[in-house]
Design a protein around this motif. Structure first.
Motif, PDB file in Angstrom:
ATOM      1  N   ASN A 112      -2.369  -1.526   4.345  1.00 25.78           N
ATOM      2  CA  ASN A 112      -3.042  -2.475   4.495  1.00 25.78           C
ATOM      3  C   ASN A 112      -4.415  -2.878   4.004  1.00 25.78           C
ATOM      4  N   LEU A 113      -4.811  -1.792   3.387  1.00 30.27           N
ATOM      5  CA  LEU A 113      -6.229  -2.097   2.627  1.00 30.27           C
ATOM      6  C   LEU A 113      -5.827  -2.668   1.236  1.00 30.27           C
ATOM      7  N   MET A 114      -4.905  -1.924   0.660  1.00 25.62           N
ATOM      8  CA  MET A 114      -4.183  -2.573  -0.525  1.00 25.62           C
ATOM      9  C   MET A 114      -3.900  -4.090  -0.233  1.00 25.62           C
ATOM     10  N   ARG A 115      -3.193  -4.378   0.771  1.00 28.46           N
ATOM     11  CA  ARG A 115      -2.886  -5.844   1.000  1.00 28.46           C
ATOM     12  C   ARG A 115      -4.099  -6.713   1.069  1.00 28.46           C
ATOM     13  N   LYS A 116      -5.422  -6.247   1.644  1.00 31.63           N
ATOM     14  CA  LYS A 116      -6.706  -6.905   1.451  1.00 31.63           C
ATOM     15  C   LYS A 116      -7.167  -6.894   0.091  1.00 31.63           C
ATOM     16  N   LEU A 117      -7.019  -6.045  -0.493  1.00 30.86           N
ATOM     17  CA  LEU A 117      -7.609  -5.905  -2.038  1.00 30.86           C
ATOM     18  C   LEU A 117      -6.807  -6.725  -3.181  1.00 30.86           C
ATOM     19  N   MET A 118      -5.662  -6.862  -3.079  1.00 35.73           N
ATOM     20  CA  MET A 118      -4.942  -7.549  -3.700  1.00 35.73           C
ATOM     21  C   MET A 118      -4.154  -8.593  -3.386  1.00 35.73           C
ATOM     22  N   LYS A 119      -4.137  -9.665  -4.098  1.00 34.61           N
ATOM     23  CA  LYS A 119      -3.795 -10.972  -3.885  1.00 34.61           C
ATOM     24  C   LYS A 119      -2.035 -10.951  -3.662  1.00 34.61           C
ATOM     25  N   TYR A 120      -1.269 -10.272  -4.390  1.00 40.09           N
ATOM     26  CA  TYR A 120      -0.041 -10.070  -4.418  1.00 40.09           C
ATOM     27  C   TYR A 120       0.420  -8.672  -3.881  1.00 40.09           C
ATOM     28  N   SER A 121       0.520  -8.350  -2.662  1.00 41.44           N
ATOM     29  CA  SER A 121       0.758  -7.137  -2.125  1.00 41.44           C
ATOM     30  C   SER A 121       1.928  -7.128  -1.074  1.00 41.44           C
ATOM     31  N   HIS A 122       2.653  -6.117  -0.934  1.00 38.80           N
ATOM     32  CA  HIS A 122       3.905  -6.195  -0.419  1.00 38.80           C
ATOM     33  C   HIS A 122       3.782  -4.661   0.466  1.00 38.80           C
ATOM     34  N   VAL A 123       4.092  -4.725   1.739  1.00 42.40           N
ATOM     35  CA  VAL A 123       4.108  -3.223   2.519  1.00 42.40           C
ATOM     36  C   VAL A 123       5.769  -3.387   2.769  1.00 42.40           C
ATOM     37  N   LEU A 124       6.272  -2.054   2.614  1.00 46.01           N
ATOM     38  CA  LEU A 124       7.693  -1.768   3.016  1.00 46.01           C
ATOM     39  C   LEU A 124       7.738  -0.531   3.680  1.00 46.01           C
ATOM     40  N   PRO A 125       8.143  -0.646   4.884  1.00 49.93           N
ATOM     41  CA  PRO A 125       8.095   0.449   5.772  1.00 49.93           C
ATOM     42  C   PRO A 125       9.576   1.368   5.424  1.00 49.93           C
ATOM     43  N   LEU A 126       9.547   2.586   5.193  1.00 50.85           N
ATOM     44  CA  LEU A 126      10.819   3.125   4.755  1.00 50.85           C
ATOM     45  C   LEU A 126      11.182   3.906   6.153  1.00 50.85           C
ATOM     46  N   GLU A 127      12.453   3.383   6.443  1.00 57.15           N
ATOM     47  CA  GLU A 127      13.122   3.826   7.896  1.00 57.15           C
ATOM     48  C   GLU A 127      13.683   5.152   7.678  1.00 57.15           C
ATOM     49  N   LYS A 128      14.102   5.855   8.567  1.00 65.74           N
ATOM     50  CA  LYS A 128      15.011   7.082   8.538  1.00 65.74           C
ATOM     51  C   LYS A 128      16.531   6.691   8.386  1.00 65.74           C
ATOM     52  N   LEU A 129      17.011   7.730   8.033  1.00 59.01           N
ATOM     53  CA  LEU A 129      18.507   7.458   7.868  1.00 59.01           C
ATOM     54  C   LEU A 129      19.227   7.629   9.161  1.00 59.01           C
ATOM     55  N   SER A 130      20.601   7.053   9.100  1.00 57.05           N
ATOM     56  CA  SER A 130      21.523   7.015  10.076  1.00 57.05           C
ATOM     57  C   SER A 130      21.950   8.570  10.385  1.00 57.05           C
ATOM     58  N   ASP A 131      22.485   8.794  11.421  1.00 56.27           N
ATOM     59  CA  ASP A 131      23.157  10.203  11.618  1.00 56.27           C
ATOM     60  C   ASP A 131      24.203  10.327  10.753  1.00 56.27           C
ATOM     61  N   ASP A 132      25.193   9.368  10.524  1.00 56.59           N
ATOM     62  CA  ASP A 132      26.276   9.500   9.581  1.00 56.59           C
ATOM     63  C   ASP A 132      25.672   9.776   8.163  1.00 56.59           C
ATOM     64  N   ARG A 133      24.774   9.129   7.760  1.00 55.19           N
ATOM     65  CA  ARG A 133      24.205   9.311   6.525  1.00 55.19           C
ATOM     66  C   ARG A 133      23.571  10.942   6.353  1.00 55.19           C
ATOM     67  N   CYS A 134      23.058  11.156   7.150  1.00 57.78           N
ATOM     68  CA  CYS A 134      22.267  12.434   7.318  1.00 57.78           C
ATOM     69  C   CYS A 134      23.688  13.599   7.156  1.00 57.78           C
ATOM     70  N   TRP A 135      24.726  13.423   7.847  1.00 56.85           N
ATOM     71  CA  TRP A 135      25.841  14.411   7.650  1.00 56.85           C
ATOM     72  C   TRP A 135      26.471  14.378   6.383  1.00 56.85           C
ATOM     73  N   MET A 136      26.596  13.197   5.880  1.00 56.63           N
ATOM     74  CA  MET A 136      26.985  13.176   4.576  1.00 56.63           C
ATOM     75  C   MET A 136      26.227  13.799   3.557  1.00 56.63           C
ATOM     76  N   ILE A 137      25.002  13.631   3.584  1.00 59.88           N
ATOM     77  CA  ILE A 137      24.044  14.592   2.721  1.00 59.88           C
ATOM     78  C   ILE A 137      24.226  15.926   3.015  1.00 59.88           C
ATOM     79  N   LEU A 138      24.091  16.141   4.267  1.00 62.67           N
ATOM     80  CA  LEU A 138      24.044  17.683   4.703  1.00 62.67           C
ATOM     81  C   LEU A 138      25.367  18.380   4.081  1.00 62.67           C
TER      82      LEU A 138
END
Length: 747
Positions: free
Chosen positions: A293-319
């Motif tokens: 949020n501080l970057m958003r205030k300081l910079m005119k063009y700033s985007h915040v992207l929340p990185l969500e958790k993986l699904s259970d299916d994706r977790c099993w695929m990696i594991l």
């Protein structure tokens, strides 16, 4: 930690008993009964430590018992090391040569007996009796906790390697990755010269850094931007240092000390204009929304992207990619059910998936896999349980010897870059890779690092969770002090801000085993170093590499550090002299003096450092010769930056023939002096006996020493890589990347 310490003490007891059996003069008497009882107690304690390690997490009383045991074990190891060191001193006369006690003459006996009197002042026997009584009580107390004896986790086999599938592209982040890359590469006319920022926000272990690394190394990103810089921002880095890191990244320089302060100021002044160039982008990863949020205030063009958790299916695929790799169809069927249940415990965090997948992949039996699923660790009430529970499971699955290496990684501050070899040398100094004199300790260290990296563990070792490790940021002036008196600190890393001095006093430093300073162009007073060396006599590691804090000389009190194994003074450009007292450091294994450009000479008695394995003096341009006594360093594996004569056996200067007994050498970086090669010196060097030699790097100060002469000189070395360098003087030192390579030949 306690288990590895107890194992080390048992090994030391065996070593000391063997050495004392060879001596005709006994250093410590009337402790036979205590030593025998000590051995029995330690063996009984050792049998239940694996059970105690895990049970201490939920049971605070067991944890306190483990702390008392660890403290007593540390103290006992220090006393036994003192005893062992005293035995080594009996083997060395004043001139550094071996003293044969069975055929001694009166003068030699007098010197040895004098040393016995000095040792008696330490009163080793009294210390052993006191600590042995402490261990009596600790051994008796263990019966309260109903600890079960079980086999310790075995060490990884020598040469064994575990192959893990590459899951960097399986994190389920393909769309997110493409969206970010598209935003980085594209810009609108509205942005003008403003910088666009993208902030990726998410909790620990959700894959922020992995995603950023994939994007950073993507071919499209590499081609689009003229310069790319990776900067790690930690709690110990201020805004000015971040700017420095960016500038140095642009310049392709690893260390800010490549520039003087005026040059850096000039570069920093131009940083604002450089950053405003059209098309500049910032990709930020953070756990804190407030930062984004501080970057958003300081910079005119700033985007915040929340990185969500993986699904259970994706977790099993990696594991499954990790856990099932290399298994047959039947094994995969047997593992699938428990594997899916374990993957759900990962709560969508890629790091947890990778950690548990790697752990599961190392288990061959069904009960071992069920133990992971049903571990009591899952029931713990701890912060960020989703990520720390998998890490704890992986941690307690480690062999005890690797476990203590992992914990020691907490002495290296987050974001500070350490060479792989330097970490291994630190482990060696602390005795984590085996007793002094064991073979292939470096190879074992590399295996340990690979083993830890495969489980993604090193980056999650935090000094806050290791009570014996303190990282202290020094912000005030020279009159400040570091207070360790209320902590059980055994390892201290001090970070000094620019323009600040190391404190003149460190309270509670008596138990320290390692002392590391990370500094920027500061100095430490001579008196401050004297005080520290007087206080911290148990130090095994002193690392002032690239700190440039020492002015002119080091106090003679350095010689008091009889336990010291690792001394790194690399890049301390103001050092002119080393005290002769350092030749009393008979346990020293590693001495790095590289780029000490004002250093004029080495101590005459350097040959007394009988356990020295690595001696590095590369870039010490004023160091014209080594003392003759260096020829007695028969355990040396690496000799870097030595200057030697090839034309004759010089009375004072180190000459080619003085390599005669250095038959353990593996790497030799040498500068040759003299107008012709003396055949007698070549024969005396006995290169045919140096069967461990792998690489020789040669420079010549004399134009008359042509290539043919040098090749003839090293002809007896079969199958060794021989490199020739022309000496190109750059700035104030010889810098390897700037030296012109003439050619390489394999002899």
């Amino acid at each position: 930690m306690a288990e590895a310490l107890v194992s080390s003490i048992l090994g030391l007891l065996t070593t000391i008993a063997a050495k004392e059996a060879k001596q005709t003069v006994r250093l410590v008497t009337d402790v036979e009964e205590e030593v025998e009882r000590l051995g029995h107690n330690l063996q009984a304690i050792h049998a239940v430590l694996e059970d105690a390690e895990e049970k201490q997490i939920p049971d605070g009383s067991i944890k306190l018992w483990m702390v008392r045991l660890t403290e007593a074990a540390y103290d006992m190891e220090d006393v036994l090391d003192k005893w062992n060191t005293a035995l080594q001193k009996l083997q060395i006369t004043g001139d550094g040569e071996t003293c044969n006690l069975k055929a001694k003459v009166c003068s030699c006996l007098a010197r040895c007996l004098h040393k016995v009197q000095v040792v008696n002042r330490y009163d080793i026997g009294s210390e052993i009796r006191e600590i042995s009584r402490r261990l009596d009580a600790i051994a008796e107390e263990k019966n309260r906790y109903q600890l079960a004896a079980r086999p310790a986790t075995e060490n990884i086999g020598r040469g064994e390697s575990t192959s893990f599938a590459d899951v960097s592209q399986l994190f389920g982040r393909e769309k997110v990755k493409e969206d970010i890359i598209s935003s980085l590469l594209c810009g609108s006319s509205e942005e003008g010269s403003d910088i666009k920022t993208i902030s990726v926000v998410g909790m620990s272990g959700v894959g922020k850094t992995a995603l950023a690394q994939i994007i950073y190394h993507d071919g499209r990103v590499e081609q689009h931007f003229d310069n790319r810089i990776w900067v790690c921002v930690t709690d110990f880095i201020d805004e000015k240092n971040v700017a420095k890191a960016i500038i140095l990244g642009l310049e392709g320089v690893e260390n800010s000390r490549a520039y003087d302060s005026f040059q850096l100021q000039h570069l920093l002044k131009g940083f604002a204009d450089l950053s405003k160039e059209k098309g500049s982008r910032i990709l930020l990863t953070t756990r804190k929304e407030t930062v984004a949020n501080l970057m958003r205030k300081l910079m005119k063009y700033s985007h915040v992207l929340p990185l969500e958790k993986l699904s259970d299916d994706r977790c099993w695929m990696i594991l499954s990619e990790l856990a099932l790799a290399g298994r047959n169809e039947k094994e995969c069927e047997n593992l699938e059910d428990v594997g899916k249940k374990i993957s759900k415990r990962c709560k969508g965090l890629p790091l947890a998936v990778k950690t548990l997948g790697s752990l599961l992949g190392s288990k061959r039996y069904g009960q071992e896999r069920e133990n992971i699923l049903n571990s009591e660790i899952w029931k713990l009430d701890i912060a960020e349980k989703e990520i720390f529970a998998p890490l704890l499971l992986s941690y307690y699955d480690l062999p005890s010897s690797i476990r203590q290496c992992f914990r020691y990684c907490a002495t290296f501050p987050e974001g500070h870059v350490y060479r792989r070899d330097n970490i291994i040398y630190h482990w060696m100094a602390q005795g984590y890779l085996g007793l002094d004199g064991d073979q292939d300790l470096e190879l074992k260290g590399r295996e340990y690092l690979d083993f830890l990296a495969a489980r993604s563990l090193p980056r999650f070792c935090d000094a806050k969770t290791c009570y014996e490790i303190v990282i202290e940021e020094v912000k005030s002036g020279s009159n400040s002090m570091i207070d360790l008196s209320f902590k059980r600190a055994r390892h201290l890393t001090a970070l000094t801000a620019e323009g600040k001095c190391l404190p003149t006093s460190i309270y509670g430093a008596e138990k320290l085993r390692s002392f590391v300073i990370i500094s920027e162009e500061n100095t430490v007073t001579y008196e401050a170093l004297r005080t520290i060396f007087k206080q911290a006599k148990l130090l095994r590691t002193v690392d002032f590499g690239w700190s440039n804090i020492i002015k002119d000389t080091i106090p003679k009190e350095l010689g008091n550090l009889i336990h010291l194994r690792h001394l790194n003074l690399n890049g301390n450009e103001k050092i002119k002299r080393l005290p002769e007292s350092m030749c009393e450091l008979h346990n020293l294994q590693y001495l790095n003096l590289n780029h000490c450009i004002l250093l004029e000479k080495l101590p005459d008695g350097i040959g007394k450092l009988i356990n020295l394995l690595y001696l590095e003096t590369y870039g010490c341009n004023r160091l014209r010769c080594y003392p003759k006594s260096a020829g007695r360093l028969t355990n040396l594996k690496q000799l870097c930056g030595i200057s030697l004569r090839v034309d004759r056996n010089h009375r004072k200067e180190f000459s080619l023939g003085d390599l005669e007994n250095l038959n353990h050498l593996q790497e030799l970086w040498v500068g040759l002096k003299g107008r012709a090669v003396n055949d007698g010196e070549v024969r005396r060097a006995k290169f045919e006996n140096k069967t461990h030699m792998k690489e020789v790097l040669v420079t010549s100060r004399e134009q008359t020493l042509d290539t043919d002469n040098i090749i003839r000189l090293f002809n007896p070395l079969s199958g060794v890589k021989l490199s020739f360098l022309s000496q190109i003087r750059t700035s104030n030192r010889y810098s390897l990347p700037e030296i012109g390579m003439i050619f390489e030949s394999i002899l």
